[in-house]
Enzyme design. Structure first.
Site, PDB file in Angstrom:
ATOM      1  N   ASP A   1      76.436 -75.480  58.289  1.00 22.63           N
ATOM      2  CA  ASP A   1      76.782 -76.815  58.768  1.00 22.63           C
ATOM      3  C   ASP A   1      75.684 -77.798  58.364  1.00 22.63           C
ATOM      4  OD1 ASP A   1      77.319 -79.099  60.118  1.00 22.63           O
ATOM      5  OD2 ASP A   1      77.201 -78.223  62.127  1.00 22.63           O
TER       6      ASP A   1
ATOM      7  N   GLU B   1      47.812 -78.683  42.088  1.00 21.28           N
ATOM      8  CA  GLU B   1      46.569 -78.195  42.712  1.00 21.28           C
ATOM      9  C   GLU B   1      46.592 -78.545  44.199  1.00 21.28           C
ATOM     10  OE1 GLU B   1      42.793 -79.145  40.636  1.00 21.28           O
ATOM     11  OE2 GLU B   1      44.026 -80.542  39.521  1.00 21.28           O
TER      12      GLU B   1
ATOM     13  N   GLU C   1      45.814 -78.765  48.062  1.00 21.20           N
ATOM     14  CA  GLU C   1      44.667 -78.578  48.958  1.00 21.20           C
ATOM     15  C   GLU C   1      45.169 -78.507  50.398  1.00 21.20           C
ATOM     16  OE1 GLU C   1      41.430 -81.070  46.258  1.00 21.20           O
ATOM     17  OE2 GLU C   1      42.417 -82.084  47.916  1.00 21.20           O
TER      18      GLU C   1
ATOM     19  N   GLU D   1      36.964 -76.499  49.048  1.00 20.10           N
ATOM     20  CA  GLU D   1      36.957 -77.879  48.572  1.00 20.10           C
ATOM     21  C   GLU D   1      35.781 -78.652  49.182  1.00 20.10           C
ATOM     22  OE1 GLU D   1      37.663 -80.234  46.731  1.00 20.10           O
ATOM     23  OE2 GLU D   1      39.063 -79.271  45.371  1.00 20.10           O
TER      24      GLU D   1
ATOM     25  N   GLU E   1      41.340 -75.084  48.158  1.00 24.67           N
ATOM     26  CA  GLU E   1      42.319 -75.343  47.094  1.00 24.67           C
ATOM     27  C   GLU E   1      42.659 -74.021  46.419  1.00 24.67           C
ATOM     28  OE1 GLU E   1      41.616 -78.598  44.237  1.00 24.67           O
ATOM     29  OE2 GLU E   1      42.022 -77.183  42.610  1.00 24.67           O
TER      30      GLU E   1
ATOM     31  N   HIS F   1      46.851 -82.878  43.163  1.00 23.07           N
ATOM     32  CA  HIS F   1      46.867 -83.317  41.764  1.00 23.07           C
ATOM     33  C   HIS F   1      47.985 -82.570  41.046  1.00 23.07           C
ATOM     34  CE1 HIS F   1      42.228 -84.101  41.987  1.00 23.07           C
ATOM     35  NE2 HIS F   1      42.925 -84.873  42.797  1.00 23.07           N
TER      36      HIS F   1
ATOM     37  N   ARG G   1      37.183 -89.151  36.236  1.00 24.08           N
ATOM     38  CA  ARG G   1      38.019 -88.373  37.140  1.00 24.08           C
ATOM     39  C   ARG G   1      38.609 -89.206  38.278  1.00 24.08           C
ATOM     40  NH1 ARG G   1      38.497 -82.667  37.958  1.00 24.08           N
ATOM     41  NH2 ARG G   1      37.723 -81.595  36.136  1.00 24.08           N
TER      42      ARG G   1
ATOM     43  N   GLU H   1      47.262 -85.556  34.197  1.00 25.13           N
ATOM     44  CA  GLU H   1      47.117 -85.198  35.604  1.00 25.13           C
ATOM     45  C   GLU H   1      47.329 -86.444  36.451  1.00 25.13           C
ATOM     46  OE1 GLU H   1      43.062 -84.671  36.986  1.00 25.13           O
ATOM     47  OE2 GLU H   1      43.684 -83.096  38.374  1.00 25.13           O
TER      48      GLU H   1
ATOM     49  N   ARG I   1      46.925 -87.960  40.058  1.00 28.58           N
ATOM     50  CA  ARG I   1      46.021 -87.556  41.125  1.00 28.58           C
ATOM     51  C   ARG I   1      46.392 -88.101  42.506  1.00 28.58           C
ATOM     52  NH1 ARG I   1      41.590 -89.252  40.933  1.00 28.58           N
ATOM     53  NH2 ARG I   1      40.276 -87.513  41.509  1.00 28.58           N
TER      54      ARG I   1
HETATM   55  P1  ADP Z   1      41.215 -79.600  37.597  1.00 29.69           P
HETATM   56  O1  ADP Z   1      40.302 -79.587  36.402  1.00 29.69           O
HETATM   57  O2  ADP Z   1      41.796 -80.945  37.819  1.00 29.69           O
HETATM   58  O3  ADP Z   1      40.580 -79.014  38.829  1.00 29.69           O
HETATM   59  P2  ADP Z   1      42.694 -77.150  37.481  1.00 29.69           P
HETATM   60  O4  ADP Z   1      42.054 -76.376  36.377  1.00 29.69           O
HETATM   61  O5  ADP Z   1      42.347 -76.771  38.875  1.00 29.69           O
HETATM   62  O6  ADP Z   1      42.462 -78.690  37.190  1.00 29.69           O
HETATM   63  O7  ADP Z   1      44.290 -77.036  37.380  1.00 29.69           O
HETATM   64  C1  ADP Z   1      44.925 -77.176  36.173  1.00 29.69           C
HETATM   65  C2  ADP Z   1      46.422 -76.992  36.345  1.00 29.69           C
HETATM   66  O8  ADP Z   1      47.048 -77.418  35.142  1.00 29.69           O
HETATM   67  C3  ADP Z   1      46.825 -75.531  36.552  1.00 29.69           C
HETATM   68  O9  ADP Z   1      47.875 -75.457  37.481  1.00 29.69           O
HETATM   69  C4  ADP Z   1      47.305 -75.148  35.149  1.00 29.69           C
HETATM   70  O10 ADP Z   1      48.218 -74.062  35.122  1.00 29.69           O
HETATM   71  C5  ADP Z   1      47.966 -76.425  34.724  1.00 29.69           C
HETATM   72  N1  ADP Z   1      48.237 -76.535  33.280  1.00 29.69           N
HETATM   73  C6  ADP Z   1      47.617 -75.959  32.226  1.00 29.69           C
HETATM   74  N2  ADP Z   1      48.230 -76.265  31.069  1.00 29.69           N
HETATM   75  C7  ADP Z   1      49.287 -77.066  31.387  1.00 29.69           C
HETATM   76  C8  ADP Z   1      50.316 -77.707  30.653  1.00 29.69           C
HETATM   77  N3  ADP Z   1      50.412 -77.630  29.327  1.00 29.69           N
HETATM   78  N4  ADP Z   1      51.224 -78.437  31.345  1.00 29.69           N
HETATM   79  C9  ADP Z   1      51.157 -78.565  32.679  1.00 29.69           C
HETATM   80  N5  ADP Z   1      50.216 -77.980  33.426  1.00 29.69           N
HETATM   81  C10 ADP Z   1      49.287 -77.236  32.799  1.00 29.69           C
HETATM   82 MG    MG Z   2      40.722 -80.359  44.411  1.00 29.18          MG
HETATM   83 MG    MG Z   3      42.481 -81.971  39.489  1.00 27.87          MG
HETATM   84 MG    MG Z   4      41.579 -77.430  40.566  1.00 28.47          MG
HETATM   85 MG    MG Z   5      39.928 -79.368  40.684  1.00 29.38          MG
END
Ligand code: ADP
Ligand code: MG
Ligand code: MG
Ligand code: MG
Ligand code: MG
Length: 443
Positions: A52, A131, A133, A188, A195, A244, A315, A332, A334
């Site tokens: 439902d 990512e 958190e 974090e 995270e 992110h 960043r 990315e 954010r």
């Molecule tokens: P940060 O440097 O911002 O902390 P992270 O290394 O923690 O980033 O996270 C990176 C994220 O991006 C991971 O989930 C990873 O699998 C993802 N990632 C890597 N390559 C690609 C891609 N080509 N497209 C989308 N996401 C990707």
């Molecule tokens: Mg973080």
């Molecule tokens: Mg990040």
């Molecule tokens: Mg990260």
């Molecule tokens: Mg990070």
């Protein structure tokens, strides 16, 4: 892997599964499920389980409330833990109308529709890497969450400071048993904040993963006497929790954002996608930051963005292009936070980026300096706008943006706006402790 009906029935038997949860999410991203005994599984796999819809937030009116669950057979999963009643499995479902067509209010179908559009534009995959958190708080002796953080740790701290370590490790273990590929997990910046990053996947799977992730984090935390919360800003004065979101488009198995000859190693497509994200940022904020509380995170001083800009170096802006190239080329975003409905959030981000590609938009120059140090005049000069500063502003921006509204569809839009305006009005009329402290005796 897309299993056949017969394979799933065999797997259920081989794993001694007693109950199956048919899972879907409501408009606000809350996971709902209908649990069936395993002898109902054949019926479920024929899309014949009805529920439902009128009792689900943002679904439908009473007079048209019969909905059918259509399990996605690639989402079959046996939970790694035993319950006293035996093993439980789950299937993530699409929600259909009685005639078998997708229900417009199902967030998963909204995301599928936007992905279809990407496919029609020649992209073979839309990849999403979040990512998320979250905070861990202690439970009291009655099992109720308290505001006591479970540690005093900071960024990348080690145990014994990081008491969340054991809990987080168990979360990672449970996720791995459920097929997640964990790339990293760490403490974090804020005390009690963590995270966990898992490998990117195609959009729908990534959103499915996020709903599973939230369930697992919460239930493992509880076993450790902790309360996990994805509330964006649970405490004043320390960082909030973001999510992110890394995005890329593939074309014929190649990363369409990568061009070794291009500016910054980015393709035209990548730059247009970024331009689309910036163009629609104010509108997708309502979807990616859907709570009154979300806007308490999007303020200067706590590593969250509050201005609409992009950079390959810095960043701090809304959109960052991480240094990795080749297949890992990605952008990315954010601003999103983990309270969002992942299906709708990812759909709105994709729609924004695709619009940039369709209209061949050009992004403004990247901003490689600290925006918080710029004067109002300098920001004006560089064309840097702010993100909405509260939920109401964000809703106003959403209803002015045809592209994001189209992506969500009338049904979702209407119910979302209605629910969120009510939330805003309830918040706006509260009288808080802070106000009494400030005004009660002086005036
Ligand atoms: P940060 O440097 O911002 O902390 P992270 O290394 O923690 O980033 O996270 C990176 C994220 O991006 C991971 O989930 C990873 O699998 C993802 N990632 C890597 N390559 C690609 C891609 N080509 N497209 C989308 N996401 C990707
Ligand atoms: Mg973080
Ligand atoms: Mg990040
Ligand atoms: Mg990260
Ligand atoms: Mg990070």
């Amino acid at each position: 892997k897309e299993y056949t009906k017969e394979e799933i029935l065999k797997l259920a038997e081989a794993n001694d599964v007693r109950y199956v949860r048919l899972q879907f999410t409501d408009l606000l991203g809350i996971v709902k499920n209908v649990e069936i005994p395993v002898d109902q599984l054949p019926k479920a796999l024929d899309n014949r389980i009805m529920f439902d819809g009128s009792s689900i937030q943002g679904f439908v009116r009473i007079e048209e409330s019969d909905m059918y669950l259509a399990p996605d057979r690639s989402t079959w999963l046996v939970f790694p833990w035993d319950t006293p009643q035996g093993r439980v499995a789950r299937l993530i479902c699409d929600v259909n109308l009685p005639d078998g067509t997708p229900f417009a209010g199902d967030p998963r179908s909204v995301l599928k529709r936007v992905c279809e559009k990407a496919r029609a534009m020649g992209f073979s995959a839309f990849n999403v890497g979040p990512e998320p958190e979250f905070f861990l708080f202690k439970l009291d002796e009655n099992g109720k969450p308290t505001l006591d953080l479970n540690d005093e740790g900071g960024y990348f701290d080690w145990a014994p400071v990081d008491l969340g370590e054991n809990c987080r490790r168990d979360i990672v273990l449970a996720l791995e048993q459920m097929g997640f590929e964990i790339e990293a997990s760490h403490h974090e910046v804020a005390p009690g904040q963590h995270e966990i990053d898992f490998r990117y996947a195609e959009a729908v799977e990534a959103a499915d993963n996020l709903t599973t992730f939230r369930l697992v984090v919460k239930s493992v935390a509880r076993e450790h006497g902790l309360h996990a919360t994805f509330m964006p800003k649970p405490l004043y004065g320390i960082n909030g929790s973001g999510m992110h979101t890394h995005l890329s488009l593939f074309r014929d198995g190649q990363n369409a954002f990568y061009d070794p000859e291009g500016e910054m190693g980015l393709s035209e497509t990548a730059l247009q996608f970024v331009a689309g994200l910036l163009e629609h940022a104010r509108a997708f904020t309502a979807i990616c930051n859907p709570l009154v509380n979300s806007y308490k995170r999007l303020v200067p001083g706590y590593e969250a963005p509050s201005y609409i800009a992009w950079s390959g170096k810095n960043r701090s802006p809304l959109v960052r292009v991480p240094a990795a190239r080749g297949m890992s080329t990605r952008v990315e975003v954010r601003s999103p936070d983990p309270s969002c409905n992942p299906y709708l959030a990812i759909a709105s981000l994709l729609a924004a980026g695709l619009d940039g590609i369709e209209r061949e938009l050009e992004p403004p120059p990247p901003v490689n300096r600290n925006i918080y140090m710029m004067t109002e005049a300098e920001k004006e000069e560089a064309g840097i706008r702010s993100l909405p500063s509260n939920l109401n502003e964000a809703l106003d921006a959403l209803v002015r943006d045809g592209v994001i509204m189209d992506a969500l569809g009338d049904h979702v839009l209407l119910h979302f706006i209605e629910a969120k305006r009510i939330e805003w009005n309830m918040f706006r009329t509260q009288v808080t402790e802070w106000e009494r402290e400030q005004y009660f005796s002086i005036y």
